[in-house]
Motif scaffolding. Structure first.
Motif, short mmCIF file in Angstrom:
data_model
loop_
_atom_site.label_atom_id
_atom_site.label_comp_id
_atom_site.label_asym_id
_atom_site.label_seq_id
_atom_site.Cartn_x
_atom_site.Cartn_y
_atom_site.Cartn_z
N ASP A 186 -6.90 4.16 -25.17
CA ASP A 186 -7.88 5.24 -25.35
C ASP A 186 -8.68 5.14 -26.44
O ASP A 186 -8.49 5.55 -27.56
CB ASP A 186 -7.10 6.73 -25.21
N THR A 187 -10.17 4.70 -25.95
CA THR A 187 -11.11 4.47 -26.84
C THR A 187 -12.08 5.77 -27.18
O THR A 187 -13.26 5.64 -27.97
CB THR A 187 -11.98 3.25 -26.73
N ARG A 188 -11.65 7.03 -26.60
CA ARG A 188 -12.44 8.07 -26.66
C ARG A 188 -12.85 8.57 -28.31
O ARG A 188 -11.51 8.38 -28.89
CB ARG A 188 -12.21 9.19 -25.85
N HIS A 189 -13.85 9.05 -28.56
CA HIS A 189 -14.16 9.62 -29.77
C HIS A 189 -13.27 10.82 -30.38
O HIS A 189 -12.78 10.50 -31.48
CB HIS A 189 -15.67 9.98 -29.94
N ASP A 190 -12.80 11.34 -29.42
CA ASP A 190 -12.08 12.74 -29.66
C ASP A 190 -10.61 12.20 -29.89
O ASP A 190 -10.04 12.79 -31.00
CB ASP A 190 -11.96 13.83 -28.62
N THR A 191 -10.07 11.08 -29.22
CA THR A 191 -8.88 10.70 -29.59
C THR A 191 -8.96 9.66 -30.90
O THR A 191 -7.81 10.07 -31.83
CB THR A 191 -8.48 9.47 -28.37
N ASP A 193 -10.76 10.69 -33.36
CA ASP A 193 -10.65 11.72 -34.36
C ASP A 193 -9.08 12.32 -34.68
O ASP A 193 -8.56 12.39 -35.73
CB ASP A 193 -11.27 13.08 -34.05
N ARG A 194 -8.10 12.19 -33.54
CA ARG A 194 -6.76 12.64 -33.97
C ARG A 194 -6.16 11.52 -34.42
O ARG A 194 -5.14 11.78 -35.33
CB ARG A 194 -6.21 13.08 -32.35
N PHE A 195 -6.56 10.13 -34.17
CA PHE A 195 -6.01 9.03 -34.79
C PHE A 195 -6.30 8.89 -36.28
O PHE A 195 -5.05 8.74 -37.00
CB PHE A 195 -6.56 7.66 -34.34
N PHE A 196 -7.25 9.66 -36.61
CA PHE A 196 -7.44 9.63 -38.21
C PHE A 196 -6.62 10.79 -38.98
O PHE A 196 -6.60 10.73 -40.13
CB PHE A 196 -9.08 10.16 -38.53
N HIS A 197 -5.96 11.46 -38.16
CA HIS A 197 -5.10 12.51 -38.68
C HIS A 197 -3.56 12.52 -38.25
O HIS A 197 -3.02 13.33 -38.25
CB HIS A 197 -5.58 13.86 -38.13
N LEU A 198 -3.25 11.04 -38.13
CA LEU A 198 -1.91 10.71 -37.88
C LEU A 198 -0.94 10.90 -39.06
O LEU A 198 -0.39 9.83 -39.53
CB LEU A 198 -1.72 9.61 -37.20
#
Length: 421
Positions: A186-191, A193-198
């Motif tokens: 999933d390459t969506r920008h909002d996903t 953003d969640r990746f950056f907070h894992l």
């Protein structure tokens, strides 16, 4: 329903790669090298499906009007796949840093303290159009006992999916867990953003790509970031520079592969050298298809060239465009570089050893060159086998980041019953 499925992919894969991290750090060097060899062989034996997937990405890129230099970053060829395979095999010949004792000492109370290298854990890789990063990151992480969670760009999605499928196929025949390498599809920008907070899943994020991408990750992430840098690189041609050498290096550093970060974006020329050899240099660059944007001070000498402005000094073109700055001495060149450099790679062409020493002492960048092209700032060229990126920061790692950059330290303390009073 679709949003729930996407969120499940993000977290489900994060959990798998975290579990794999605990397993891979227990594997021996021989087991890791065997896995890298198997992956290298599978890249070649399954290259047709990789190239077919890449052509899908290329077709979409052209439909969307992507410029040629970015398409070149995206493109895979049989030669580039061979290069990726060779890079993995080179990694197997390199020393495995995991478990190295960096220091050891004994305290007056008898405690023996060892400082050792250990894996970072789970590396989150955020990158743009270059699918070769998928293989480079996987290889370096596996060699150092790290698991890697990849988040590439939408422009390379089909290529990355094919490459990771090949890696998984290879890992099934190895002693390493398949989930050691995972791709977030999933390459969506909002996903993203969640990746950056894992936090709790990822131990570090490494962004690799444009200045915009890197700054986005640095500003948004709560996971610690190992920052790579954009490449606004300079070549300073001093008054004593040998003309043939300066011409050869300038052409190589600009045209050998214009779309990458160790390509020069500004040539700084001593006014005396310009007067004697500037016509030949600019004509050679123009003949090679490079658009030269000239310093306003030299515009009357080259009326057919566009004039550079302050934006040009600060621009990473990643294309066949170069800004040309004219200076009166090495000090002026150093001041210009330190003002506009992204601290990546900087070069001086000169026969004046005093100017070399001053340049090396005064220019703030990860890698400095004397009489050589900046195109050598590269993990393979430095003998690292590959690179996870090129760091322009000053903490933990700087310059091309190879195996050692993907490690941290652990202290091992041996006692025989000591207690603290």
């Amino acid at each position: 329903m679709k949003k729930i499925i996407i969120e499940d992919e993000l977290i489900a894969k994060a959990e798998k790669v975290r579990q794999a991290s605990a397993q891979i750090q227990l594997k021996s060097t021989a087991q890791k090298n065997r896995a890298l060899t198997i992956i290298a062989n599978h890249l070649l034996s399954e290259s047709e499906q990789i190239l077919a997937a890449n052509q899908k990405d290329i077709a979409i890129a052209r439909q969307q009007g992507m410029n040629q230099s970015l398409i070149d970053r995206l493109l895979l060829t049989p030669e580039r796949i061979q290069g990726m395979s060779n890079g993995l095999k080179q990694l197997t010949a390199l020393h495995d840093p995991i478990g190295d004792t960096l220091e050891q000492w004994t305290r007056p109370n008898g405690l023996i303290i060892q400082k050792t290298r250990v894996p970072l854990g789970v590396v989150g890789m955020v990158y743009e159009a270059r699918p070769n990063v998928t293989v480079d990151a996987a290889g370096l992480c596996l060699k150092t006992g790290n698991a890697v969670y990849l988040r590439g760009s939408s422009s390379a999605l089909e290529s990355n999916k094919a490459l990771v499928a090949v890696i998984h196929h290879a890992l099934q025949a190895s002693d390493l867990p398949v989930a050691s390498v995972m791709l977030l599809e999933d390459t969506r920008h909002d996903t993203a953003d969640r990746f950056f907070h894992l936090n709790g899943y990822l131990d570090v994020l490494i962004p690799r790509g444009s200045k915009r991408l890197i700054q986005t990750v640095v500003q948004k992430a709560s996971v610690p970031v190992l920052e790579t840098g954009a490449g606004n690189c300079h070549l300073f041609i001093d008054a004593s520079a040998q003309p043939d050498m300066a011409l050869s290096i300038a052409l190589n550093a600009k045209t050998q592969r214009p779309s990458v970060c160790n390509t020069i974006e500004t040539i700084i020329i001593h006014e005396k050298w310009l007067a004697e050899h500037g016509d030949v240099l600019i004509q050679s660059l123009t003949d090679a298809g490079v658009e030269c944007r000239i310093d306003p001070s030299a515009a009357p000498l080259f009326p057919d060239l566009p004039v550079a402005d302050a934006n040009d000094w600060a621009t990473e073109y990643l294309d066949k465009i170069i800004a040309i700055k004219i200076v009166t001495d090495v000090n002026e060149a150093i001041r210009h570089i330190n003002r506009y450099s992204t601290r990546h790679s900087e070069a001086i062409i000169t026969e004046n050893q005093q100017n070399v020493r001053l340049f090396f002492q005064s220019v703030d960048a990860s890698t400095l060159y004397h009489n050589a092209s900046t195109r050598f700032t590269d993990g393979e060229m430095f003998g690292f086998g590959a690179e996870i990126g090129i760091s322009t920061q000053k903490l933990h790692a700087r310059g091309p980041m190879g195996l050692n950059a993907l490690t941290t330290i652990k202290y091992l303390v041996e006692g025989n019953g000591q207690i603290r009073n």
